[in-house]
Motif scaffolding. Structure first.
Motif, PDB file in Angstrom:
ATOM      1  N   PHE A 823       0.856  -1.191   0.000  1.00  0.00           N
ATOM      2  CA  PHE A 823       0.000   0.000   0.000  1.00  0.00           C
ATOM      3  C   PHE A 823       0.897   1.248   0.000  1.00  0.00           C
ATOM      4  CE2 PHE A 823      -2.509  -3.281   2.096  1.00  0.00           C
ATOM      5  CZ  PHE A 823      -3.722  -3.200   1.409  1.00  0.00           C
ATOM      6  N   CYS A 824       0.509   2.228  -0.786  1.00  0.00           N
ATOM      7  CA  CYS A 824       1.199   3.534  -0.729  1.00  0.00           C
ATOM      8  C   CYS A 824       0.182   4.578  -0.277  1.00  0.00           C
ATOM      9  CB  CYS A 824       1.833   3.895  -2.064  1.00  0.00           C
ATOM     10  SG  CYS A 824       0.655   4.179  -3.415  1.00  0.00           S
ATOM     11  N   ARG A 825       0.704   5.698   0.182  1.00  0.00           N
ATOM     12  CA  ARG A 825      -0.168   6.748   0.720  1.00  0.00           C
ATOM     13  C   ARG A 825      -0.186   7.958  -0.236  1.00  0.00           C
ATOM     14  NH1 ARG A 825      -0.556   5.794   6.329  1.00  0.00           N
ATOM     15  NH2 ARG A 825      -2.402   7.154   6.234  1.00  0.00           N
ATOM     16  N   PHE A 826      -1.294   8.701  -0.249  1.00  0.00           N
ATOM     17  CA  PHE A 826      -1.392   9.949  -1.008  1.00  0.00           C
ATOM     18  C   PHE A 826      -2.252  10.915  -0.213  1.00  0.00           C
ATOM     19  CE2 PHE A 826      -4.921   7.317  -2.253  1.00  0.00           C
ATOM     20  CZ  PHE A 826      -5.989   8.177  -2.468  1.00  0.00           C
ATOM     21  N   LYS A 827      -2.022  12.222  -0.422  1.00  0.00           N
ATOM     22  CA  LYS A 827      -2.691  13.233   0.396  1.00  0.00           C
ATOM     23  C   LYS A 827      -4.086  13.513  -0.154  1.00  0.00           C
ATOM     24  CE  LYS A 827      -2.030  17.629   2.715  1.00  0.00           C
ATOM     25  NZ  LYS A 827      -1.195  18.803   2.954  1.00  0.00           N
ATOM     26  N   ASP A 828      -5.082  13.032   0.569  1.00  0.00           N
ATOM     27  CA  ASP A 828      -6.477  13.271   0.214  1.00  0.00           C
ATOM     28  C   ASP A 828      -7.340  12.599   1.278  1.00  0.00           C
ATOM     29  OD1 ASP A 828      -8.624  14.228  -1.113  1.00  0.00           O
ATOM     30  OD2 ASP A 828      -8.154  13.314  -3.062  1.00  0.00           O
ATOM     31  N   TYR A 829      -8.606  13.003   1.304  1.00  0.00           N
ATOM     32  CA  TYR A 829      -9.553  12.350   2.216  1.00  0.00           C
ATOM     33  C   TYR A 829     -10.406  11.390   1.395  1.00  0.00           C
ATOM     34  CZ  TYR A 829      -8.353  15.937   5.668  1.00  0.00           C
ATOM     35  OH  TYR A 829      -7.683  16.739   6.556  1.00  0.00           O
ATOM     36  N   ARG A 830      -9.947  10.107   1.276  1.00  0.00           N
ATOM     37  CA  ARG A 830     -10.680   9.102   0.507  1.00  0.00           C
ATOM     38  C   ARG A 830     -10.780   7.793   1.295  1.00  0.00           C
ATOM     39  NH1 ARG A 830     -11.542  10.228  -5.006  1.00  0.00           N
ATOM     40  NH2 ARG A 830     -10.506  12.143  -5.710  1.00  0.00           N
ATOM     41  N   GLU A 831     -11.789   7.020   0.909  1.00  0.00           N
ATOM     42  CA  GLU A 831     -11.996   5.725   1.568  1.00  0.00           C
ATOM     43  C   GLU A 831     -10.857   4.782   1.221  1.00  0.00           C
ATOM     44  OE1 GLU A 831     -14.257   5.022   3.697  1.00  0.00           O
ATOM     45  OE2 GLU A 831     -15.666   6.678   3.466  1.00  0.00           O
ATOM     46  N   PRO A 832     -10.458   3.909   2.162  1.00  0.00           N
ATOM     47  CA  PRO A 832      -9.343   2.968   1.900  1.00  0.00           C
ATOM     48  C   PRO A 832      -9.761   1.841   0.931  1.00  0.00           C
ATOM     49  CG  PRO A 832     -10.284   2.579   4.069  1.00  0.00           C
ATOM     50  CD  PRO A 832     -10.973   3.793   3.534  1.00  0.00           C
ATOM     51  N   PRO A 833      -8.781   1.066   0.440  1.00  0.00           N
ATOM     52  CA  PRO A 833      -9.100  -0.001  -0.527  1.00  0.00           C
ATOM     53  C   PRO A 833     -10.016  -1.092   0.064  1.00  0.00           C
ATOM     54  CG  PRO A 833      -6.723   0.373  -0.414  1.00  0.00           C
ATOM     55  CD  PRO A 833      -7.335   1.183   0.655  1.00  0.00           C
ATOM     56  N   TRP A 834      -9.929  -1.299   1.385  1.00  0.00           N
ATOM     57  CA  TRP A 834     -10.756  -2.342   2.005  1.00  0.00           C
ATOM     58  C   TRP A 834     -12.191  -1.878   2.321  1.00  0.00           C
ATOM     59  CZ3 TRP A 834      -6.096  -0.608   4.057  1.00  0.00           C
ATOM     60  CH2 TRP A 834      -6.192   0.369   5.076  1.00  0.00           C
ATOM     61  N   SER A 835     -12.499  -0.645   1.986  1.00  0.00           N
ATOM     62  CA  SER A 835     -13.845  -0.134   2.240  1.00  0.00           C
ATOM     63  C   SER A 835     -14.774  -0.548   1.090  1.00  0.00           C
ATOM     64  CB  SER A 835     -13.796   1.393   2.345  1.00  0.00           C
ATOM     65  OG  SER A 835     -15.087   1.949   2.315  1.00  0.00           O
ATOM     66  N   PRO A 836     -16.087  -0.718   1.411  1.00  0.00           N
ATOM     67  CA  PRO A 836     -17.044  -1.039   0.324  1.00  0.00           C
ATOM     68  C   PRO A 836     -17.089   0.049  -0.761  1.00  0.00           C
ATOM     69  CG  PRO A 836     -18.072  -1.280   2.480  1.00  0.00           C
ATOM     70  CD  PRO A 836     -16.740  -0.683   2.715  1.00  0.00           C
ATOM     71  N   HIS A 837     -16.869   1.325  -0.370  1.00  0.00           N
ATOM     72  CA  HIS A 837     -16.863   2.436  -1.315  1.00  0.00           C
ATOM     73  C   HIS A 837     -15.428   2.929  -1.505  1.00  0.00           C
ATOM     74  CE1 HIS A 837     -21.206   2.525  -0.732  1.00  0.00           C
ATOM     75  NE2 HIS A 837     -20.986   2.574   0.590  1.00  0.00           N
ATOM     76  N   GLN A 838     -14.578   2.045  -1.951  1.00  0.00           N
ATOM     77  CA  GLN A 838     -13.152   2.372  -2.000  1.00  0.00           C
ATOM     78  C   GLN A 838     -12.869   3.556  -2.936  1.00  0.00           C
ATOM     79  OE1 GLN A 838     -10.805  -0.869  -3.419  1.00  0.00           O
ATOM     80  NE2 GLN A 838     -12.008  -1.220  -5.283  1.00  0.00           N
ATOM     81  N   TYR A 839     -11.954   4.421  -2.420  1.00  0.00           N
ATOM     82  CA  TYR A 839     -11.431   5.614  -3.117  1.00  0.00           C
ATOM     83  C   TYR A 839     -12.463   6.721  -3.360  1.00  0.00           C
ATOM     84  CZ  TYR A 839      -7.808   2.140  -3.987  1.00  0.00           C
ATOM     85  OH  TYR A 839      -6.869   1.147  -3.830  1.00  0.00           O
ATOM     86  N   GLU A 840     -13.654   6.570  -2.758  1.00  0.00           N
ATOM     87  CA  GLU A 840     -14.590   7.688  -2.819  1.00  0.00           C
ATOM     88  C   GLU A 840     -14.262   8.675  -1.700  1.00  0.00           C
ATOM     89  OE1 GLU A 840     -18.621   6.442  -2.745  1.00  0.00           O
ATOM     90  OE2 GLU A 840     -18.504   5.319  -4.634  1.00  0.00           O
ATOM     91  N   PHE A 841     -14.764   9.918  -1.829  1.00  0.00           N
ATOM     92  CA  PHE A 841     -14.496  10.906  -0.777  1.00  0.00           C
ATOM     93  C   PHE A 841     -15.084  10.432   0.542  1.00  0.00           C
ATOM     94  CE2 PHE A 841     -14.300  13.937  -4.466  1.00  0.00           C
ATOM     95  CZ  PHE A 841     -12.963  14.251  -4.308  1.00  0.00           C
ATOM     96  N   SER A 842     -14.281  10.593   1.607  1.00  0.00           N
ATOM     97  CA  SER A 842     -14.705  10.105   2.927  1.00  0.00           C
ATOM     98  C   SER A 842     -15.537  11.165   3.650  1.00  0.00           C
ATOM     99  CB  SER A 842     -13.473   9.762   3.762  1.00  0.00           C
ATOM    100  OG  SER A 842     -12.679  10.923   3.965  1.00  0.00           O
ATOM    101  N   LYS A 843     -16.067  10.800   4.821  1.00  0.00           N
ATOM    102  CA  LYS A 843     -16.843  11.753   5.635  1.00  0.00           C
ATOM    103  C   LYS A 843     -15.969  12.930   6.078  1.00  0.00           C
ATOM    104  CE  LYS A 843     -20.079   8.321   7.491  1.00  0.00           C
ATOM    105  NZ  LYS A 843     -20.519   7.616   8.709  1.00  0.00           N
TER     106      LYS A 843
END
Length: 953
Positions: A823-843
């Motif tokens: 896993f690599c990191r990037f600066k943004d507020y997004r859901e992680p890969p293990w989330s059902p809505h992966q890479y979408e904007f988080s709360k």
């Protein structure tokens, strides 16, 4: 034109020059204005075998003094002048050694100009002016027409122009009382060493009551000497008004402006007061200004504003008063900016987010910065950028933004108060807008329209008398303006886009390098070179836009100079504003917003990703961009260009004139150059627009993005300390003396300043909310932190990406990274890969976004409310000035009544004396009645007699 004083004898007036260079050859009449022109003689060559050219030289060396010498006083009648002139021309070919030649097209044009000059100068004589001309004793060269306005003309025009002049009445200025008086006295004592050593009014507590000049009420004014009652600035202003309205029949031209535009004259200017250097010469106002104001050695002194106004006029005086106040106001903002910067330096060690970023134990493995050739990297490698960002991105910058918004409001309010104070002391209160003369270009266009309409319908000639240009006549100009301004703005955006493409391609090219040092410094190299490239583009486009704005304004054909100036200012400001701030707006609000995410990046061209901000955010890059453009513009454009270009133009003009002079040496002319020769070499004054423009753009740098660069006021202050003296030196030594213009305010520039002040509130709100990390930190600390501290903030702002989901061909080739990366990191507020809505904007993303918008609304309304409050609390007119103005009106009425009452009493006593003389002269009743009747029924004659005596007294 025929003179009534011709002296061709050796050593006569034709060979003498005024000792001071400021007077006619009689050393009595002052030169109020000078017209300069180049001439070509019609008589081209000597006949072969001519005996001698001595008679020609003698006749050519005659000095021409028009409309009066010491005793002769009056010009000859017009008809006699014309007859003499024609007779002289008839006799001219018969002079020994000369023959007439056919006129070439160039000579025909020169002959037409000569006739126009003769007609114009005759019309000036008719207007009452007195003229002295140089002899035209060479085949070609430069000649001067010197103009003097006698008392009759000065008094007549001063009445027409409603020029306020001091009366005999003086009154005491009410001083402040109590603690304000004590503070004012203390301030005067403390600043005594900073005051310029210029002559001051003997009694500063007294002021002359001023009233528009009137010849009927001449007894009201304190006229000790008619030659000095009107100062040189007022005299030249009066002559300029006559020059502007005096017509010539040729080409239906109106005034000197049209004649200069048609190359009939080269220049028209008032003279400086003499040399500004030299120890032995008498002190004059120009030398005094140079010694006490226009030298870098007196940078610490206050400006002698009253002397500047007296010498250059109110309009230029107001500019330097505004520049001085702006520079003074930069002192407190610079101090606060330094404190904010020092706060960032002091708290850098206690800043938890930058500590976490620099801690190598926190192994934040970041995603590659480019496809294929870039490797994974540790966040700790960006430690230096993060620490530097804290210097400008800290809680103190929010306070500083609020402070600077209120500072801008207070500055504008204080300027309004100072403007009113100067208006009172300079007698500008109640100044009416003077009727302006049409510009030469407008008159030419109007004449073309009249001729065209005359050809179409000759019977409507009466309707054409008051014809004017309509919107349909100007429509092509308006269309060209709209199209070209839009094109120029798009050109600016294209230049910014070009620099963006340069950054992207250069970053990709440097990433291919095999040199480790080059690869590690890609971001620094790209940022530095791109900013310098951007600065060069801004400077080049600035010069182009200045010329384009002037051309666009000219094709609009504004009627008056004031309209022309306002439209030019608006166009130039719009283009230069967009040019100066476009790249800064991009870095502040757009860079890094449209990058995409790993696995789904946004590409500009094939294989080139959109650039993103540094790990510490875009604020540091915004600071670099702002500082380099601001400092570069100030050093190169404002100082080097301002010093170098006038000197270069002066050198070229001098070389051109010397080249012309060397072709044919003039042995009769005085070796020492006169003041009009020295002033002609100087650069002509073209207006205050460039001076104001550079300061307004600087004001934008100081206020608009001050949240990202708290040291901007410091650099502005250092620049302005030099700028004041640089402008002063330019006006005193490099430019011809400008025409004095009365103005009660700085015009449209105040509205632009006010607009920038309001815009700065909105921009700083967005810089703090969107560009800086101030809002994300607040949200984390009060909503997500477990212990209410900033620990864990960096981890909170970084999202996860599964490297196996990278697109084919974008993975790093030959990765040298120490450990296996899943896993690599990037600066943004997004859901992680293990989330059902992966890479979408988080709360967290939506929480931070709503907080940012709320902050913008709160900040903007709070600062606007405080600005309005400051505006309301500080009155536009100082209380003491408003009281003095009321007092002056009352005193003026009382003074008039008293003078009229005394005059009436004197008239009555005069009539009574006539009666007594009549009664004592004879005992006859009829004689007494006749005497009484004469005394009673002819007060008019008595008053006239008395009035003349009273005026002399």
């Amino acid at each position: 034109i025929i003179n009534n004083y011709v002296d061709g004898t050796p050593g006569g007036a034709g060979d003498k020059a005024s000792p001071s260079g400021l007077h006619f050859r009689d050393s009595k009449r002052k030169v109020d204005y000078v017209l300069a022109y180049h001439y070509r003689r019609r008589l081209a060559r000597h006949a072969p075998g001519a005996a001698s050219s001595e008679p020609t030289r003698e006749s050519a060396s005659a000095a021409l003094v028009l409309n009066g010498d010491t005793g002769k006083g009056r010009a000859e009648p017009r008809q006699q002048q014309q007859d003499d002139g024609q007779r002289a021309l008839r006799e001219w070919p018969g002079l020994p050694g000369l023959e007439a030649v056919e006129l070439s097209p160039l000579d025909a044009l020169e002959e037409e100009r000569r006739l126009q000059r003769e007609e114009y100068e005759h019309n000036l004589l008719e207007a009452g002016l007195e003229i002295e001309k140089d002899p035209e004793n060479k085949s070609q060269g430069l000649s001067f027409v010197r103009i003097h306005a006698p008392w009759q003309v000065l008094s007549r025009e001063a009445e027409f122009l409603k020029i306020k002049m001091p009366t005999k009445k003086m009154y005491e200025i009410t001083e402040e009382k109590g603690i304000l008086k004590t503070l004012n006295e203390l301030w005067c004592k403390l600043t005594e060493p900073l005051q310029p050593q210029v002559p001051r009014q003997e009694n500063t507590k007294m002021k002359n009551l001023s009233y528009p000049f009137s010849r009927e009420k001449i007894y009201l004014y304190n006229i000790k000497d008619k030659d000095t009652f009107f100062d040189s600035a007022t005299r030249s202003r009066i002559v300029r008004e006559i020059l502007k309205r005096t017509p010539t029949k040729a080409r239906n031209s109106m005034g000197i402006g049209t004649l200069i535009a048609n190359n009939v004259y080269d220049a028209a200017y008032p003279l400086h007061d003499g040399e500004y250097e030299g120890q032995n010469d008498d002190m004059n106002e120009r030398k005094l200004l140079y010694q006490e104001w226009a030298r870098y050695g007196v940078f610490y002194k206050f400006q002698p504003i009253d002397l500047i106004r007296k010498y250059f006029g109110e309009k230029i005086g107001l500019y330097f008063a505004w520049l001085g106040l702006y520079t003074e106001f930069l002192i407190p903002s610079s101090v606060v900016g330094i404190i904010v910067f020092l706060y960032g330096c002091i708290t850098i060690e206690s800043d938890i987010p930058s500590k976490e970023m620099c801690d190598q134990r926190n192994a934040f493995t970041m995603c590659p910065l480019c496809d294929k050739f870039c490797d994974y990297w540790n966040l700790s490698s960006a430690c230096a950028t993060a620490r530097a960002s804290h210097l400008f991105d800290n809680p103190a910058t929010v306070f500083f933004s609020i402070f600077m918004a209120l500072w801008a409001t207070m500055f504008l309010e204080q300027w309004k108060r100072l403007q009113m104070r100067l208006s009172y002391f300079w007698d500008l209160t109640g100044l009416e807008e003077e009727e302006e003369h049409p510009r030469p270009e407008y008159e030419t266009k109007l004449l073309q329209k009249k001729l065209k309409s005359k050809n179409i319908a000759t019977e409507n000639s009466n309707e054409n008398e008051k014809e004017k240009l309509t919107w349909s006549d100007r429509m092509p100009g308006y269309a060209a303006n709209f199209g070209l301004i839009l094109f120029m703005i798009l050109l600016t955006f294209s230049a910014v886009f070009g620099v963006i493409v340069y950054r992207i391609t250069t970053a990709a090219a440097l990433s291919f390098s095999t040199d480790e040092t080059t690869r590690s410094n890609v971001r620094v190299t790209v940022t530095a070179t791109a900013v310098i490239l951007n600065l060069v583009v801004v400077l080049i486009l600035d010069e182009i836009y200045g010329a384009v704005a002037k051309w666009l304004t000219e094709i609009e054909i504004p009627k008056t100079e004031k309209t022309f100036e306002e439209r030019l200012i608006l166009k130039a400001f719009l283009l230069k504003f967009v040019n100066s701030y476009a790249s800064i707006f991009y870095v502040a609000f757009f860079k890094g917003r449209f990058v995409g995410r790993p696995g789904h990046y946004v590409y500009v061209f094939e294989g080139y990703r959109m650039e993103e901000c540094a790990p510490g955010g875009c604020l540091m890059e915004l600071c670099i961009q702002l500082s380099i453009i601001m400092l570069g513009k100030q050093l190169i454009q404002n100082n080097l260009f301002e010093i170098g270009i006038p000197k270069l133009k002066k050198l070229l003009r001098k070389l051109k004139d010397e080249r012309t002079e060397l072709k044919e040496m003039d042995t009769n002319q005085s070796k020492d150059p006169q003041q009009w020769d020295l002033d002609y070499i100087l650069e002509p004054f073209t207006g205050l627009t460039p001076e104001y423009m550079e300061m307004i753009i600087q004001f934008g740098f100081v206020t608009l993005f001050v949240a990202s660069f708290p040291l901007a006021p410091v650099f502005a202050l250092l620049n302005n300390i030099i700028e004041v003296r640089l402008d002063a030196k330019k006006f005193v030594t490099e430019l011809r003396r400008p025409d004095t213009v009365r103005a009660k305010d700085i015009g449209i520039w105040y509205n632009i300043l006010s607009g920038i002040g309001k815009l700065s509130v909105i921009i700083n709100a967005f810089v703090i909310a969107v560009t800086s990390d101030f809002i994300p930190r607040l949200v984390y600390q009060y909503a997500y932190s477990q212990n209410g501290t900033m620990h864990g903030f960096i981890n909170h702002t970084l999202s996860y990406f599964n490297v196996s989901q990278l697109k084919a061909g974008t993975q790093p080739e030959n990765s040298l990274f120490a450990q296996e990366v899943s896993f690599c990191r990037f600066k943004d507020y997004r859901e992680p890969p293990w989330s059902p809505h992966q890479y979408e904007f988080s709360k967290q993303y939506w929480a931070v976004l709503s907080a940012r918008l709320a902050f913008v609304i709160l900040f903007q309304n709070l600062v606007m409310f405080l600005s309005v409050l400051v505006d309301w609390m500080i009155p536009d007119i100082p209380k003491d000035i408003s009281e003095q103005m009321k007092k002056e009106k009352t005193l003026l009425v009382d003074f008039f009544l008293k003078e009229e009452h005394e005059k009436l009493k004197l008239i009555e006593s005069f009539i009574a004396r006539d009666r007594r003389k009549g009664r004592s002269g004879t005992k006859s009743k009829r004689t007494r009645a006749a005497s009484f009747s004469q005394g009673h029924h002819s007060p008019k004659g008595s008053f006239t007699s008395f009035s003349s005596q009273h005026t002399v007294v």
